[in-house]
Design a protein around this motif. Structure first.
Motif, mmCIF file in Angstrom:
data_model
loop_
_atom_site.group_PDB
_atom_site.id
_atom_site.type_symbol
_atom_site.label_atom_id
_atom_site.label_comp_id
_atom_site.label_asym_id
_atom_site.label_seq_id
_atom_site.Cartn_x
_atom_site.Cartn_y
_atom_site.Cartn_z
ATOM 1 N N SER A 211 0.821 -1.205 0.000
ATOM 2 C CA SER A 211 0.000 0.000 0.000
ATOM 3 C C SER A 211 0.857 1.257 0.000
ATOM 4 O O SER A 211 0.348 2.347 -0.131
ATOM 5 C CB SER A 211 -0.927 0.006 1.206
ATOM 6 O OG SER A 211 -0.198 0.355 2.353
ATOM 7 N N GLN A 212 2.161 1.108 0.164
ATOM 8 C CA GLN A 212 3.003 2.300 0.280
ATOM 9 C C GLN A 212 3.933 2.468 -0.903
ATOM 10 O O GLN A 212 4.557 1.521 -1.343
ATOM 11 C CB GLN A 212 3.865 2.213 1.544
ATOM 12 C CG GLN A 212 3.091 2.361 2.832
ATOM 13 C CD GLN A 212 2.519 3.757 3.008
ATOM 14 O OE1 GLN A 212 2.959 4.696 2.358
ATOM 15 N NE2 GLN A 212 1.547 3.886 3.876
ATOM 16 N N SER A 227 -6.639 8.998 -5.633
ATOM 17 C CA SER A 227 -6.011 9.816 -4.601
ATOM 18 C C SER A 227 -6.921 10.936 -4.103
ATOM 19 O O SER A 227 -7.570 11.610 -4.892
ATOM 20 C CB SER A 227 -4.727 10.430 -5.135
ATOM 21 O OG SER A 227 -4.211 11.334 -4.191
ATOM 22 N N GLU A 228 -6.977 11.125 -2.788
ATOM 23 C CA GLU A 228 -7.727 12.259 -2.255
ATOM 24 C C GLU A 228 -6.797 13.380 -1.826
ATOM 25 O O GLU A 228 -7.213 14.363 -1.247
ATOM 26 C CB GLU A 228 -8.636 11.827 -1.099
ATOM 27 C CG GLU A 228 -7.951 11.160 0.045
ATOM 28 C CD GLU A 228 -8.971 10.661 1.068
ATOM 29 O OE1 GLU A 228 -9.352 11.445 1.925
ATOM 30 O OE2 GLU A 228 -9.381 9.495 0.985
ATOM 31 N N LEU A 231 -5.295 15.784 -6.597
ATOM 32 C CA LEU A 231 -6.535 15.716 -7.366
ATOM 33 C C LEU A 231 -6.275 15.904 -8.857
ATOM 34 O O LEU A 231 -5.255 16.437 -9.257
ATOM 35 C CB LEU A 231 -7.510 16.778 -6.873
ATOM 36 C CG LEU A 231 -7.861 16.667 -5.395
ATOM 37 C CD1 LEU A 231 -8.752 17.804 -4.969
ATOM 38 C CD2 LEU A 231 -8.522 15.336 -5.114
ATOM 39 N N ALA B 99 -12.405 5.620 -0.986
ATOM 40 C CA ALA B 99 -11.794 6.887 -0.597
ATOM 41 C C ALA B 99 -12.679 8.045 -1.051
ATOM 42 O O ALA B 99 -13.621 7.855 -1.810
ATOM 43 C CB ALA B 99 -10.412 7.006 -1.233
ATOM 44 N N SER B 100 -12.339 9.251 -0.565
ATOM 45 C CA SER B 100 -13.161 10.428 -0.879
ATOM 46 C C SER B 100 -13.333 10.633 -2.377
ATOM 47 O O SER B 100 -14.431 10.918 -2.855
ATOM 48 C CB SER B 100 -12.524 11.679 -0.274
ATOM 49 O OG SER B 100 -12.577 11.617 1.121
ATOM 50 N N GLN B 101 -12.224 10.506 -3.126
ATOM 51 C CA GLN B 101 -12.316 10.753 -4.562
ATOM 52 C C GLN B 101 -13.280 9.746 -5.214
ATOM 53 O O GLN B 101 -13.972 10.068 -6.164
ATOM 54 C CB GLN B 101 -10.923 10.685 -5.192
ATOM 55 C CG GLN B 101 -10.881 11.039 -6.673
ATOM 56 C CD GLN B 101 -11.368 12.455 -6.962
ATOM 57 O OE1 GLN B 101 -11.075 13.388 -6.231
ATOM 58 N NE2 GLN B 101 -12.137 12.618 -8.032
ATOM 59 N N ASP B 102 -13.324 8.519 -4.676
ATOM 60 C CA ASP B 102 -14.248 7.511 -5.206
ATOM 61 C C ASP B 102 -15.697 7.976 -5.071
ATOM 62 O O ASP B 102 -16.545 7.648 -5.892
ATOM 63 C CB ASP B 102 -14.099 6.177 -4.463
ATOM 64 C CG ASP B 102 -12.749 5.540 -4.707
ATOM 65 O OD1 ASP B 102 -12.205 5.745 -5.800
ATOM 66 O OD2 ASP B 102 -12.241 4.852 -3.814
ATOM 67 N N SER B 125 -9.414 18.320 0.766
ATOM 68 C CA SER B 125 -9.067 18.776 -0.579
ATOM 69 C C SER B 125 -10.115 18.344 -1.602
ATOM 70 O O SER B 125 -10.456 19.095 -2.499
ATOM 71 C CB SER B 125 -7.672 18.292 -0.975
ATOM 72 O OG SER B 125 -7.458 16.976 -0.564
ATOM 73 N N VAL B 126 -10.628 17.120 -1.451
ATOM 74 C CA VAL B 126 -11.654 16.671 -2.391
ATOM 75 C C VAL B 126 -12.913 17.524 -2.238
ATOM 76 O O VAL B 126 -13.527 17.936 -3.222
ATOM 77 C CB VAL B 126 -11.985 15.182 -2.171
ATOM 78 C CG1 VAL B 126 -13.124 14.755 -3.088
ATOM 79 C CG2 VAL B 126 -10.763 14.331 -2.435
ATOM 80 N N GLY B 195 -2.633 4.130 5.121
ATOM 81 C CA GLY B 195 -2.714 4.460 3.710
ATOM 82 C C GLY B 195 -1.438 5.098 3.193
ATOM 83 O O GLY B 195 -0.494 5.322 3.944
ATOM 84 N N ASP B 196 -1.444 5.367 1.899
ATOM 85 C CA ASP B 196 -0.314 6.034 1.269
ATOM 86 C C ASP B 196 -0.613 7.536 1.281
ATOM 87 O O ASP B 196 -1.680 7.948 0.841
ATOM 88 C CB ASP B 196 -0.178 5.517 -0.161
ATOM 89 C CG ASP B 196 1.015 6.109 -0.882
ATOM 90 O OD1 ASP B 196 1.829 5.346 -1.388
ATOM 91 O OD2 ASP B 196 1.118 7.359 -0.949
ATOM 92 N N THR B 198 0.207 9.935 -0.488
ATOM 93 C CA THR B 198 -0.113 10.587 -1.760
ATOM 94 C C THR B 198 -1.528 10.227 -2.174
ATOM 95 O O THR B 198 -1.996 10.628 -3.227
ATOM 96 C CB THR B 198 0.851 10.143 -2.869
ATOM 97 O OG1 THR B 198 0.772 8.724 -3.002
ATOM 98 C CG2 THR B 198 2.273 10.538 -2.552
ATOM 99 N N GLN B 199 -2.222 9.459 -1.341
ATOM 100 C CA GLN B 199 -3.500 8.901 -1.739
ATOM 101 C C GLN B 199 -4.580 9.128 -0.683
ATOM 102 O O GLN B 199 -5.690 9.488 -1.012
ATOM 103 C CB GLN B 199 -3.285 7.405 -1.942
ATOM 104 C CG GLN B 199 -4.180 6.771 -2.942
ATOM 105 C CD GLN B 199 -3.649 5.390 -3.292
ATOM 106 O OE1 GLN B 199 -2.494 5.230 -3.660
ATOM 107 N NE2 GLN B 199 -4.474 4.394 -3.152
ATOM 108 N N ALA B 200 -4.245 8.906 0.589
ATOM 109 C CA ALA B 200 -5.252 8.960 1.642
ATOM 110 C C ALA B 200 -5.013 10.159 2.563
ATOM 111 O O ALA B 200 -3.878 10.440 2.944
ATOM 112 C CB ALA B 200 -5.223 7.674 2.452
ATOM 113 N N GLY B 201 -6.089 10.844 2.907
ATOM 114 C CA GLY B 201 -5.993 12.028 3.742
ATOM 115 C C GLY B 201 -5.417 11.746 5.123
ATOM 116 O O GLY B 201 -4.621 12.519 5.649
#
Lengths: 267, 374
Positions: A211-212, A227-228, A231, B99-102, B125-126, B195-196, B198-201
């Motif tokens: 996951s990293q 990614s959140e 964007l 995730a939020s973007q989903d 951010s989303v 989470g990563d 660059t991906q998860a808040g």
């Protein structure tokens, strides 16, 4: 029609998307993103993973294929090995990842057993959840796949050729050196490429394990889409997919050239 | 040659058709209730003619679509079941782990269908990038919500927040008081980040916390990335995505995550402790919004009323999260005082990164994170 719906349209969508920005205007910015550090290291990771598991799978799989082909055609071990290979070659994805976590993960069965018996910590600092782990786990389906695709090549070696070689005074080594290996080489290289493409496109197993840092391209595509934090990266995802298409196309072209050669030999 | 031409034109047509299919349908749903109120345009319960009318309109719809609400996240499991029972409305909870973007992707893909999400629960951010998709609405308890936690028109409202924390299984590792503890040899292969980044808040805030602990700031996340590089080099960083299952299994004995998620983990692991490091207090709130294209607009609005009611806020508190009306409710005496007092002790000024700081830090992470933890 099938080709259209399942191959042409998705490919075109990817190609078009790769050259568009978020608002649909044409741009080369997405391809630019492919030269960034993260994208380059993901491509490198993908190539290393695919190449190493292809070589491991091809060598070990070829040995195994040789062993079972030299058994009588209806012997139980031979049939069993082929059947099991058929199953394991398709044993990928989430199930495979969990199987490995349960076996040699931090609290895996084997990890705990080895720890108790010898005091050695198999799990260490979590190598299973990075690129080294992926190499081991991918090999698990690459070796059986090699057995399946390579066993027919061994079967194609006619006993008469060997008899002919022996009649002409060849030793076993000379037979392998001058007859069998040259005959098998194209098929071996072809299988190697097939294994490479197989590992290159695999996603689900890696998605569960790692996951990293997104060490391989399919995971980087996941990041671009979901990614959140960063964007508006969806079109970079298309560009990454295009990059994968280019690599797989090159592999497949090479595979086809080899196949043509093989069929000439085997006629 | 002819076949080829035909293929090309077929492809072109198919592509055009698929593009056309992606465009949102023009036709508007009929959202007028029996009493003649346009539910999709209502900006408060008053517009319906009071709460009772809103409840009736929502019950006529009978369903509510929510997405990306994990049951063990801020007590959402109970929030949903309580809402269902109280109003006799069926809640369809899609993709709890998304995730939020989903959520935004799903709203765009399903726009115009009755499966589209009615409400969103988004990371900062989303949420701020998609405000044009939200329907403004002010709940009855609107005045209790501090101004900095809501959009002036009610397009979005912060719902619950918390502090970045280190959760750990005290039966497996020694006590943790600060981030630098995690570099010790007892933590080999044990520290996970949710989470990563660059991906998860949540993971993003974890790196932000590490940055602040190591001399960085909301403007400078680099020391946080360096900290994780060090952690990786020490062999302590675990690249597993932790959740309540991995915590229970023991796969992830140390987890950097929101404090309320630590509280959820503690429900099943008695020895689980959660600490907010004194030297680096990072706070974050999630954003609540109504989908402007909600297939069940009245139910969506009732859901908001429920979430911001005393009952809804206390349910979040039960999950260890800090409800946005917490202070006002404490003053009014409607909060569950025991739970409110039991939240992890926090000293010092919490850092809440602005949207701009988040974007800058995100760009730095995109360029450097994968190098750092390789």
């Amino acid at each position: 029609m099938f080709v259209l719906v399942f191959l042409v349209v998705p490919t075109l969508t990817v190609v078009l998307g790769a050259f568009q920005d978020e608002d649909g205007a044409l741009t080369l910015g997405n391809l630019d993103a492919l030269t960034g550090d993260a994208a380059v290291s993901a491509l490198k990771g993908s190539l290393i993973l695919s190449a190493s598991t292809a070589v491991i799978g091809a060598v070990l799989g070829a040995l195994l294929a040789y062993l079972i082909v030299s058994m009588p055609a209806h012997s139980l071990p031979r049939r069993a090995t082929l059947a099991v290979s058929g199953v394991l070659a398709q044993f990928g994805g989430v199930v495979l990842a969990f199987a490995w976590i349960a076996t040699i993960g931090p609290v895996g069965v084997v990890t705990n057993a080895v720890m108790e018996l010898t005091g050695v910590d198999l799990y260490g600092s979590g190598w299973l959840f990075g690129l080294p782990g992926l190499v081991v786990v991918y090999s698990y389906f690459q070796i059986p796949l090699m057995v399946i695709v390579f066993a027919p090549a061994f079967e194609g070696l006619r006993p008469q050729w060997r008899e002919a070689a022996v009649n002409l005074g060849a030793s076993t080594w000379a037979y392998w050196r001058h007859v069998a290996i040259p005959l098998l080489t194209p098929a071996f290289l072809g299988a190697l490429l097939l294994l490479f493409a197989n590992a290159f496109a695999a996603y689900a197993t890696a998605a569960v394990l790692v996951s990293q840092g997104q060490p391989i391209v399919p995971l980087l595509i996941r990041q671009a889409i979901t990614s959140e934090v960063l964007l508006g990266q969806a079109n970079v995802g298309y560009a990454l997919a295009l990059e994968m298409i280019v690599v797989v196309t090159m592999v497949m072209v090479a595979y086809n050239l080899l196949l043509r050669r093989t069929s000439r030999w085997m006629r | 040659m002819n076949t080829r031409k035909m293929l090309v034109s077929l492809t072109a047509t198919a592509t055009l058709m698929s593009v056309a299919a992606c465009a949102a349908p023009e036709e508007e749903n009929d959202t007028t209730t029996e009493s003649g109120v346009d539910a999709a345009a209502a900006t408060s319960a008053e517009d319906f003619g009071g709460m009772d009318e809103l409840v009736r309109a929502a019950q006529d719809e009978g369903e509510l679509n929510v997405i990306a609400l994990p049951p063990d996240w801020a007590n959402y499991g109970e929030v949903i079941s309580t809402f269902e029972e109280k109003y006799d409305i069926e809640v369809n909870s899609a993709q709890p782990d998304a995730a939020s973007q989903d959520e935004i992707n799903a709203a765009n893909e399903l726009a115009g269908t009755d499966r589209a999400p009615d409400v969103f629960d988004l990371g900062q951010s989303v949420a701020l990038a998609n405000t044009d998709m939200f329907a403004p609405y002010q709940v009855e308890t609107w005045d209790d919500i501090p101004d900095e936690f809501k959009d002036a028109d009610g397009a979005w409202v912060n719902d619950y927040g918390g502090y970045m924390s280190i959760g750990y299984d005290s039966a497996v590792v020694p006590e943790v008081t600060s981030l630098s503890d995690l570099l010790g040899p007892e933590f080999e292969g044990k520290v996970a980040l949710n989470g990563d980044p660059t991906q998860a808040g949540a993971a993003f805030s974890g790196v932000m916390m590490a940055a602040i602990a190591n001399g960085g700031s909301a403007d400078d996340i680099a020391p946080g990335v360096d900290f994780f590089t060090e952690l990786k080099e020490a062999g302590n960083f675990l690249t597993v995505d932790p959740d309540s299952t991995t915590i229970e299994q023991g796969t992830t004995p140390v987890v950097i995550d929101w404090d309320y998620l630590g509280a959820a983990a503690a429900a099943n692991v008695d020895t689980w402790r959660t600490v907010v490091p004194e030297e680096a207090v990072v706070a974050g709130y999630y954003f609540q919004a109504i989908n402007a294209d909600a297939p069940n607009p009245a139910a969506a609005r009732l859901w908001q009323e429920f979430l911001y009611s005393d009952e809804g806020q206390n349910l979040w508190l039960e999950g260890g999260a800090r409800p946005v009306r917490g202070d006002a409710m404490a003053e009014a005496g409607t909060i569950d005082a025991e739970l409110w007092g039991a939240l992890p002790e926090v000293s010092g000024d919490p850092v809440v990164p602005t949207d701009e700081q988040t974007v800058t830090a995100g760009e730095y992470l995109a360029a450097n994170w994968s190098k750092a933890i390789r």
